[in-house]
Design an enzyme around this catalytic site. Structure first.
Site, PDB file in Angstrom:
ATOM      1  N   GLU A  17       0.845  -1.204   0.000  1.00 42.26           N
ATOM      2  CA  GLU A  17       0.000   0.000   0.000  1.00 42.26           C
ATOM      3  C   GLU A  17       0.873   1.244   0.000  1.00 42.26           C
ATOM      4  O   GLU A  17       1.869   1.316   0.745  1.00 42.26           O
ATOM      5  CB  GLU A  17      -0.894  -0.040   1.237  1.00 42.26           C
ATOM      6  CG  GLU A  17      -2.272   0.505   1.019  1.00 42.26           C
ATOM      7  CD  GLU A  17      -3.129  -0.359   0.098  1.00 42.26           C
ATOM      8  OE1 GLU A  17      -3.116  -0.088  -1.127  1.00 42.26           O
ATOM      9  OE2 GLU A  17      -3.797  -1.266   0.585  1.00 42.26           O
ATOM     10  N   ASP A  20       2.735   2.067  -5.069  1.00 48.95           N
ATOM     11  CA  ASP A  20       2.652   2.148  -6.546  1.00 48.95           C
ATOM     12  C   ASP A  20       3.281   3.426  -7.085  1.00 48.95           C
ATOM     13  O   ASP A  20       4.039   3.396  -8.052  1.00 48.95           O
ATOM     14  CB  ASP A  20       1.215   1.948  -7.067  1.00 48.95           C
ATOM     15  CG  ASP A  20       0.213   3.000  -6.633  1.00 48.95           C
ATOM     16  OD1 ASP A  20       0.477   3.736  -5.656  1.00 48.95           O
ATOM     17  OD2 ASP A  20      -0.864   3.087  -7.271  1.00 48.95           O
ATOM     18  N   GLY A 103     -16.541   4.922  -2.937  1.00 48.58           N
ATOM     19  CA  GLY A 103     -15.755   5.410  -1.796  1.00 48.58           C
ATOM     20  C   GLY A 103     -15.521   4.366  -0.723  1.00 48.58           C
ATOM     21  O   GLY A 103     -15.241   4.700   0.413  1.00 48.58           O
ATOM     22  N   GLY A 105     -13.238   1.924  -0.890  1.00 45.43           N
ATOM     23  CA  GLY A 105     -11.893   1.373  -0.921  1.00 45.43           C
ATOM     24  C   GLY A 105     -11.753   0.192  -1.869  1.00 45.43           C
ATOM     25  O   GLY A 105     -10.701  -0.439  -1.915  1.00 45.43           O
ATOM     26  N   LEU A 106     -12.800  -0.105  -2.636  1.00 46.66           N
ATOM     27  CA  LEU A 106     -12.707  -1.213  -3.598  1.00 46.66           C
ATOM     28  C   LEU A 106     -12.480  -0.675  -5.011  1.00 46.66           C
ATOM     29  O   LEU A 106     -12.608  -1.391  -5.986  1.00 46.66           O
ATOM     30  CB  LEU A 106     -13.973  -2.069  -3.549  1.00 46.66           C
ATOM     31  CG  LEU A 106     -14.172  -2.793  -2.220  1.00 46.66           C
ATOM     32  CD1 LEU A 106     -15.536  -3.463  -2.156  1.00 46.66           C
ATOM     33  CD2 LEU A 106     -13.075  -3.836  -1.998  1.00 46.66           C
ATOM     34  N   SER A 107     -12.162   0.588  -5.073  1.00 43.91           N
ATOM     35  CA  SER A 107     -11.806   1.244  -6.320  1.00 43.91           C
ATOM     36  C   SER A 107     -12.904   1.252  -7.365  1.00 43.91           C
ATOM     37  O   SER A 107     -12.731   0.801  -8.505  1.00 43.91           O
ATOM     38  CB  SER A 107     -10.535   0.637  -6.903  1.00 43.91           C
ATOM     39  OG  SER A 107     -10.028   1.560  -7.824  1.00 43.91           O
ATOM     40  N   SER A 109     -13.746   3.864  -8.732  1.00 43.58           N
ATOM     41  CA  SER A 109     -13.315   4.835  -9.762  1.00 43.58           C
ATOM     42  C   SER A 109     -12.645   4.142 -10.933  1.00 43.58           C
ATOM     43  O   SER A 109     -13.010   4.363 -12.085  1.00 43.58           O
ATOM     44  CB  SER A 109     -12.299   5.833  -9.197  1.00 43.58           C
ATOM     45  OG  SER A 109     -12.749   6.416  -8.036  1.00 43.58           O
ATOM     46  N   ASP A 154      -4.867   0.672  -9.168  1.00 40.28           N
ATOM     47  CA  ASP A 154      -6.268   0.277  -9.335  1.00 40.28           C
ATOM     48  C   ASP A 154      -6.569  -0.079 -10.792  1.00 40.28           C
ATOM     49  O   ASP A 154      -7.241  -1.067 -11.083  1.00 40.28           O
ATOM     50  CB  ASP A 154      -7.186   1.412  -8.865  1.00 40.28           C
ATOM     51  CG  ASP A 154      -6.845   1.865  -7.456  1.00 40.28           C
ATOM     52  OD1 ASP A 154      -6.301   1.050  -6.692  1.00 40.28           O
ATOM     53  OD2 ASP A 154      -7.110   3.031  -7.126  1.00 40.28           O
ATOM     54  N   TYR A 204      -4.070  12.059   0.906  1.00 40.78           N
ATOM     55  CA  TYR A 204      -3.353  11.246  -0.085  1.00 40.78           C
ATOM     56  C   TYR A 204      -2.318  12.079  -0.851  1.00 40.78           C
ATOM     57  O   TYR A 204      -1.160  11.675  -0.992  1.00 40.78           O
ATOM     58  CB  TYR A 204      -4.363  10.625  -1.061  1.00 40.78           C
ATOM     59  CG  TYR A 204      -3.767   9.681  -2.069  1.00 40.78           C
ATOM     60  CD1 TYR A 204      -3.670   8.322  -1.799  1.00 40.78           C
ATOM     61  CD2 TYR A 204      -3.285  10.137  -3.298  1.00 40.78           C
ATOM     62  CE1 TYR A 204      -3.116   7.446  -2.722  1.00 40.78           C
ATOM     63  CE2 TYR A 204      -2.737   9.272  -4.224  1.00 40.78           C
ATOM     64  CZ  TYR A 204      -2.659   7.930  -3.933  1.00 40.78           C
ATOM     65  OH  TYR A 204      -2.110   7.072  -4.838  1.00 40.78           O
TER      66      TYR A 204
HETATM   67  C1  GLA Z   1      -5.416   4.421  -3.876  1.00 39.44           C
HETATM   68  C2  GLA Z   1      -4.786   4.816  -5.201  1.00 39.44           C
HETATM   69  C3  GLA Z   1      -3.719   3.813  -5.625  1.00 39.44           C
HETATM   70  C4  GLA Z   1      -2.741   3.520  -4.511  1.00 39.44           C
HETATM   71  C5  GLA Z   1      -3.469   3.250  -3.195  1.00 39.44           C
HETATM   72  C6  GLA Z   1      -2.532   3.139  -2.038  1.00 39.44           C
HETATM   73  O1  GLA Z   1      -6.166   3.263  -4.012  1.00 39.44           O
HETATM   74  O2  GLA Z   1      -5.782   4.913  -6.189  1.00 39.44           O
HETATM   75  O3  GLA Z   1      -3.062   4.289  -6.773  1.00 39.44           O
HETATM   76  O4  GLA Z   1      -1.815   4.563  -4.367  1.00 39.44           O
HETATM   77  O5  GLA Z   1      -4.422   4.264  -2.905  1.00 39.44           O
HETATM   78  O6  GLA Z   1      -1.785   1.978  -2.132  1.00 39.44           O
END
Ligand code: GLA
Length: 342
Positions: A17, A20, A103, A105-107, A109, A154, A204
């Site tokens: 985490e 990236d 929102g 945390g499962l992306s 977006s 993601d 972030y």
């Molecule tokens: C979010 C971002 C990713 C990554 C994570 C942290 O999910 O979209 O690119 O940086 O946070 O690991």
């Protein structure tokens, strides 16, 4: 003209985490839940889109470069970036639906970006570009149109995931290595902390700035190259940020080793170590996330950690066979990558 549908999966990041954007290592997988975009022919020169869960619609000229907010930012951004990359898009009417909580945390977006891109390309009869390139294009949408300076994790997880596998991504070379995720009777679950995290408004971007500053002071291009001893001499909090990244990269490879040896206890310990580091060194946890971690530990989790960008979102936990997931937990398994549906 008939409809085409494309699916973009959500993702779970097992470990790795905030690595990236530091040229580091991650171990994500695509999940079964995601976003579906259906494209049909639209009125001449326009893109119309409807977000079914919100009951909202919008339309704009295919060559309109204006920015917008919320889900509209994704649609406009994907259309504009695909066109800039030279893809001739046909007018379209898009219907967006899905089963990924926003929102959480499962992306959601990245799932939306890749589903939009694949649907628009297939609808326009354009051959799919290289998936790493497409991931970069979708990430540009996130950075330039949505305003979140996120990395490539993601989008690569959604586009390059493999059924039954996690993928070890090396963000320096973009090499992707599948790692079988054989859990037997063990389960991976996510549990929402109830705090919505919006990257653009959260810390972030501050963390990214801190990592850049650490690199400048160390005279390296990325924290992948940072020497642990030199990093330990950085002023606080840069020393702790760098230490998290260095040790988290090492944990990714330890997790790959644990999976290969079917040592799930060890994987659980690595998740716990990652969480402690994200809480104390990288400082991206919040009280509601800590409570969620506790609930999962009380349920018997062998390991639990905050997942994704932090400051809210979901907690990931590894449960041994006898543990009962708490109410509201979602079991997650690796599923296939983003795709055009038949
Ligand atoms: C979010 C971002 C990713 C990554 C994570 C942290 O999910 O979209 O690119 O940086 O946070 O690991």
């Amino acid at each position: 003209m008939s409809a085409v549908r494309a699916f973009g999966p959500g993702r779970v990041n097992l470990i790795g985490e905030h690595t990236d954007y530091n040229d580091g290592l991650c171990l994500p997988f695509a999940i079964a839940a995601g976003i579906t975009v259906e494209a049909t022919a639209g009125p001449e020169g326009t893109i119309e889109a409807e977000a079914l869960d919100l009951g909202e619609r919008d339309g704009f000229a295919l060559d309109d470069d204006d920015h917008a907010d919320g889900w509209r930012a994704f649609v406009r951004g994907v259309v504009a970036e695909l066109r800039r990359a030279g893809h001739a898009l046909q007018p379209a009417t898009l219907k967006i639906s899905g089963d990924l909580p926003r929102g959480s945390g499962l992306s959601s977006s990245a799932a939306l970006e890749v589903a939009l891109a694949l649907a628009l390309l297939a609808h326009s009869g354009v051959e799919e570009p290289d998936r790493r390139e497409l991931a970069k294009l979708c990430s540009k949408v996130e950075n330039d149109w949505v305003g979140a300076q996120t990395g490539l994790l993601d989008q690569l997880a959604a586009l390059c995931g493999q059924d039954d596998h996690a993928i070890r991504i090396d963000f320096r070379s973009l090499a992707i290595e599948p790692v079988a995720l054989e859990l037997g009777d063990w389960r991976l679950v996510t549990l929402d902390s109830g705090v919505e995290h919006t990257h653009a408004a959260s810390g972030y971007n501050d963390r990214r700035r801190e990592c850049r500053e650490a690199c400048e002071r160390l005279g390296v291009d990325s924290l992948r190259d940072a020497d642990p001893e030199a990093a330990a001499r950085l002023p606080d909090p840069l020393d702790r940020r760098a230490r998290h990244v260095i040790e988290e990269n090492a944990r990714v490879d330890e997790a790959v080793g644990a999976l290969r040896e079917h040592d799930l206890e060890c994987l659980g310990e690595l998740l716990d170590a990652s969480h402690r580091s994200l809480r104390d060194l990288y400082e991206v946890s919040v009280p509601e996330v800590e409570e969620t971690v506790e609930r999962l530990r009380d349920a018997g989790a062998a390991g639990a950690r905050i997942m994704g960008g932090g400051f809210g979102g979901a907690v990931l936990a590894l449960l041994p066979p006898d543990a009962r997931p708490p109410d509201g937990a979602l079991e997650v398994r690796p599923g296939p990558a983003a795709r055009v549906l038949a």
